[in-house]
Design an enzyme around this catalytic site. Structure first.
Site, PDB file in Angstrom:
ATOM      1  N   TYR A   1      26.372  15.534 -22.370  1.00  0.00           N
ATOM      2  CA  TYR A   1      27.695  15.927 -21.881  1.00  0.00           C
ATOM      3  C   TYR A   1      28.787  15.168 -22.612  1.00  0.00           C
ATOM      4  O   TYR A   1      28.511  14.228 -23.374  1.00  0.00           O
ATOM      5  CB  TYR A   1      27.800  15.718 -20.366  1.00  0.00           C
ATOM      6  CG  TYR A   1      27.952  14.269 -19.943  1.00  0.00           C
ATOM      7  CD1 TYR A   1      26.885  13.376 -20.013  1.00  0.00           C
ATOM      8  CD2 TYR A   1      29.175  13.785 -19.487  1.00  0.00           C
ATOM      9  CE1 TYR A   1      27.034  12.061 -19.626  1.00  0.00           C
ATOM     10  CE2 TYR A   1      29.329  12.461 -19.098  1.00  0.00           C
ATOM     11  CZ  TYR A   1      28.255  11.609 -19.172  1.00  0.00           C
ATOM     12  OH  TYR A   1      28.399  10.296 -18.800  1.00  0.00           O
TER      13      TYR A   1
ATOM     14  N   ARG B   1      30.617  13.058 -31.341  1.00  0.00           N
ATOM     15  CA  ARG B   1      29.675  12.339 -30.472  1.00  0.00           C
ATOM     16  C   ARG B   1      28.734  13.314 -29.771  1.00  0.00           C
ATOM     17  O   ARG B   1      27.553  13.034 -29.582  1.00  0.00           O
ATOM     18  CB  ARG B   1      30.430  11.478 -29.446  1.00  0.00           C
ATOM     19  CG  ARG B   1      29.474  10.625 -28.615  1.00  0.00           C
ATOM     20  CD  ARG B   1      30.206   9.621 -27.746  1.00  0.00           C
ATOM     21  NE  ARG B   1      31.025  10.271 -26.731  1.00  0.00           N
ATOM     22  CZ  ARG B   1      31.831   9.633 -25.888  1.00  0.00           C
ATOM     23  NH1 ARG B   1      31.964   8.320 -25.968  1.00  0.00           N
ATOM     24  NH2 ARG B   1      32.529  10.289 -24.990  1.00  0.00           N
TER      25      ARG B   1
ATOM     26  N   ARG C   1       8.483  24.899 -15.663  1.00  0.00           N
ATOM     27  CA  ARG C   1       8.483  23.440 -15.736  1.00  0.00           C
ATOM     28  C   ARG C   1       7.319  22.908 -16.576  1.00  0.00           C
ATOM     29  O   ARG C   1       6.155  23.154 -16.254  1.00  0.00           O
ATOM     30  CB  ARG C   1       8.424  22.834 -14.322  1.00  0.00           C
ATOM     31  CG  ARG C   1       8.578  21.320 -14.367  1.00  0.00           C
ATOM     32  CD  ARG C   1       8.536  20.677 -12.991  1.00  0.00           C
ATOM     33  NE  ARG C   1       8.709  19.229 -13.114  1.00  0.00           N
ATOM     34  CZ  ARG C   1       7.718  18.385 -13.466  1.00  0.00           C
ATOM     35  NH1 ARG C   1       6.513  18.846 -13.682  1.00  0.00           N
ATOM     36  NH2 ARG C   1       7.958  17.096 -13.591  1.00  0.00           N
TER      37      ARG C   1
ATOM     38  N   HIS D   1       7.052  19.397 -19.468  1.00  0.00           N
ATOM     39  CA  HIS D   1       7.882  18.377 -20.124  1.00  0.00           C
ATOM     40  C   HIS D   1       8.294  18.760 -21.542  1.00  0.00           C
ATOM     41  O   HIS D   1       9.429  18.563 -21.948  1.00  0.00           O
ATOM     42  CB  HIS D   1       7.147  17.035 -20.176  1.00  0.00           C
ATOM     43  CG  HIS D   1       7.060  16.343 -18.854  1.00  0.00           C
ATOM     44  ND1 HIS D   1       6.553  16.938 -17.727  1.00  0.00           N
ATOM     45  CD2 HIS D   1       7.421  15.094 -18.485  1.00  0.00           C
ATOM     46  CE1 HIS D   1       6.598  16.086 -16.710  1.00  0.00           C
ATOM     47  NE2 HIS D   1       7.121  14.962 -17.138  1.00  0.00           N
TER      48      HIS D   1
ATOM     49  N   GLU E   1      27.601  -3.025 -21.748  1.00  0.00           N
ATOM     50  CA  GLU E   1      28.769  -2.242 -21.341  1.00  0.00           C
ATOM     51  C   GLU E   1      28.772  -2.168 -19.823  1.00  0.00           C
ATOM     52  O   GLU E   1      28.019  -2.894 -19.166  1.00  0.00           O
ATOM     53  CB  GLU E   1      28.714  -0.840 -21.972  1.00  0.00           C
ATOM     54  CG  GLU E   1      27.471  -0.062 -21.586  1.00  0.00           C
ATOM     55  CD  GLU E   1      27.403   1.343 -22.179  1.00  0.00           C
ATOM     56  OE1 GLU E   1      28.388   1.842 -22.723  1.00  0.00           O
ATOM     57  OE2 GLU E   1      26.315   1.942 -22.059  1.00  0.00           O
TER      58      GLU E   1
ATOM     59  N   LEU F   1      27.221   3.085 -25.236  1.00  0.00           N
ATOM     60  CA  LEU F   1      27.775   4.372 -25.644  1.00  0.00           C
ATOM     61  C   LEU F   1      28.907   4.111 -26.643  1.00  0.00           C
ATOM     62  O   LEU F   1      29.753   3.243 -26.396  1.00  0.00           O
ATOM     63  CB  LEU F   1      28.332   5.112 -24.418  1.00  0.00           C
ATOM     64  CG  LEU F   1      28.766   6.540 -24.747  1.00  0.00           C
ATOM     65  CD1 LEU F   1      27.554   7.458 -24.817  1.00  0.00           C
ATOM     66  CD2 LEU F   1      29.760   7.070 -23.734  1.00  0.00           C
TER      67      LEU F   1
HETATM   68  C1  LIG Z   1      28.108   4.289 -20.147  1.00  0.00           C
HETATM   69  C2  LIG Z   1      29.491   4.541 -20.704  1.00  0.00           C
HETATM   70  N1  LIG Z   1      29.986   3.687 -21.612  1.00  0.00           N
HETATM   71  C3  LIG Z   1      31.208   3.864 -22.146  1.00  0.00           C
HETATM   72  C4  LIG Z   1      32.015   4.937 -21.771  1.00  0.00           C
HETATM   73  C5  LIG Z   1      33.373   5.105 -22.386  1.00  0.00           C
HETATM   74  O1  LIG Z   1      33.399   6.189 -23.288  1.00  0.00           O
HETATM   75  P1  LIG Z   1      34.739   6.987 -23.597  1.00  0.00           P
HETATM   76  O2  LIG Z   1      35.739   5.974 -24.038  1.00  0.00           O
HETATM   77  O3  LIG Z   1      34.373   7.931 -24.671  1.00  0.00           O
HETATM   78  O4  LIG Z   1      35.166   7.653 -22.325  1.00  0.00           O
HETATM   79  C6  LIG Z   1      31.531   5.867 -20.848  1.00  0.00           C
HETATM   80  C7  LIG Z   1      32.349   7.014 -20.461  1.00  0.00           C
HETATM   81  O5  LIG Z   1      32.038   7.780 -19.592  1.00  0.00           O
HETATM   82  C8  LIG Z   1      30.236   5.672 -20.299  1.00  0.00           C
HETATM   83  O6  LIG Z   1      29.722   6.539 -19.409  1.00  0.00           O
END
Ligand SMILES: Cc1ncc(COP(=O)(O)O)c(C=O)c1O
Length: 288
Positions: A36, A55, A103, A105, A182, A206
């Site tokens: 997503y 991304r 279903r 995997h 994070e 991320l």
């Molecule tokens: C796990 C995680 N890290 C970092 C971010 C920040 O990403 P962005 O700046 O692209 O919103 C998000 C955003 O939803 C996230 O879910």
């Protein structure tokens, strides 16, 4: 309910939310087998769409799913959805799953992906949150090791966020093997001696679009940046700690695990960065 009338996108159609139905065999439902994006929209302008689409491609490649649309198709579909909403500042949520199949995997052959999009009002932090900062709690990062992929399998993040809510905090800041990663839905940046120090983009975090925007804005504003792993002890002793995300922009952390962080107020580098972010964001629109 009015919400049921909200126009959403499902597999080629713009339809009311109440009519958008997906099979219970959809692999998004059964396995969380999808990816997503969340694209912020300021005054109906898509913010950094190209970055989000890049991304998205990275996430799709990471789960071995073909992109169902070209960047141009994504853009026109997102624009059509944005145009159908009655509010100007929006957060476009889009998701692609591996589709509907018996279903099993392993990947099904010849199955069309499910593409869903909705756009909700963009919920940015309140003035009070910006001025006073927010509370976080900390935890060991127990998620999988492909946190660079924005997958709909978010249980690890969901549990972390719930942990924050149960402790009157907005986020859980995580550490893996003693290093800052994070937060459950945000990147984390610290400030040490006037320099913004951030963990480099790897499989443990991320690659945030707001993280990139903040780095770019900071560079332009002459605020020094250092990309390097940040040990937990250093993060917790930093002068400032911030969250960044599409819906938080940059937000100062002023309480950690129930105790004031630093002097308990947003620091000077944050205040500068926040103003820079507000001034810079219109200039970096990828699509006018
Ligand atoms: C796990 C995680 N890290 C970092 C971010 C920040 O990403 P962005 O700046 O692209 O919103 C998000 C955003 O939803 C996230 O879910």
């Amino acid at each position: 309910m009015a919400e049921q009338q909200q126009i959403v996108y499902l597999n080629g159609e713009l339809i009311p939310l109440g009519e958008a139905k997906v099979s219970v065999l959809d692999r998004g439902f059964i396995y969380g087998d999808g990816v997503y994006e969340l694209v912020p929209v300021y005054a109906r302008q898509l913010f950094r769409l190209e970055h989000h689409l890049r991304r998205l491609q990275h996430s799709l490649d990471g789960i071995g799913l073909a992109n169902p649309m070209s960047p141009t198709q994504w853009e026109s579909t997102i624009r059509a959805l944005v145009a159908r909403q009655p509010f100007d500042d929006q957060g476009v949520y889009l998701q692609v799953t591996r589709g509907v199949a018996k279903r099993d995997h392993a990947f099904p052959a010849g199955v069309a992906p499910t593409v869903f999009m909705m756009s909700n009002p963009l919920a940015l932090p309140s003035r009070e949150q910006v001025e006073r900062g927010v509370a976080v709690v900390t935890a060991d990062d127990n998620r999988w090791r492909r946190c660079d992929l924005k997958t709909t399998s978010l249980l690890g993040n969901v549990l972390m966020r719930q942990f924050a809510v149960e402790n009157d905090a907005v986020e859980t800041v995580m550490f893996r093997d003693g290093m800052l990663t994070e937060a459950s839905a945000s990147n984390v940046l610290v400030v040490i001696g006037g320099t913004i120090v951030v963990p480099p983009k790897d499989n443990h975090i991320l690659p945030g679009i707001t993280y990139d925007a903040t780095m770019e804005f900071a560079r332009e504003a002459g605020i020094p940046i250092e990309l390097r792993p940040v040990p937990k002890a250093e993060a917790l002793a930093a002068d400032e700690m911030w969250l960044s995300s599409s819906t938080k922009e940059v937000l100062a952390i002023t309480t950690v695990d129930g105790k004031p962080f630093g002097n308990g107020k947003p620091g000077p580098v944050f205040r500068r960065m926040w103003s820079v972010f507000q001034t810079m964001k219109p200039k970096v629109r990828q699509t006018a």
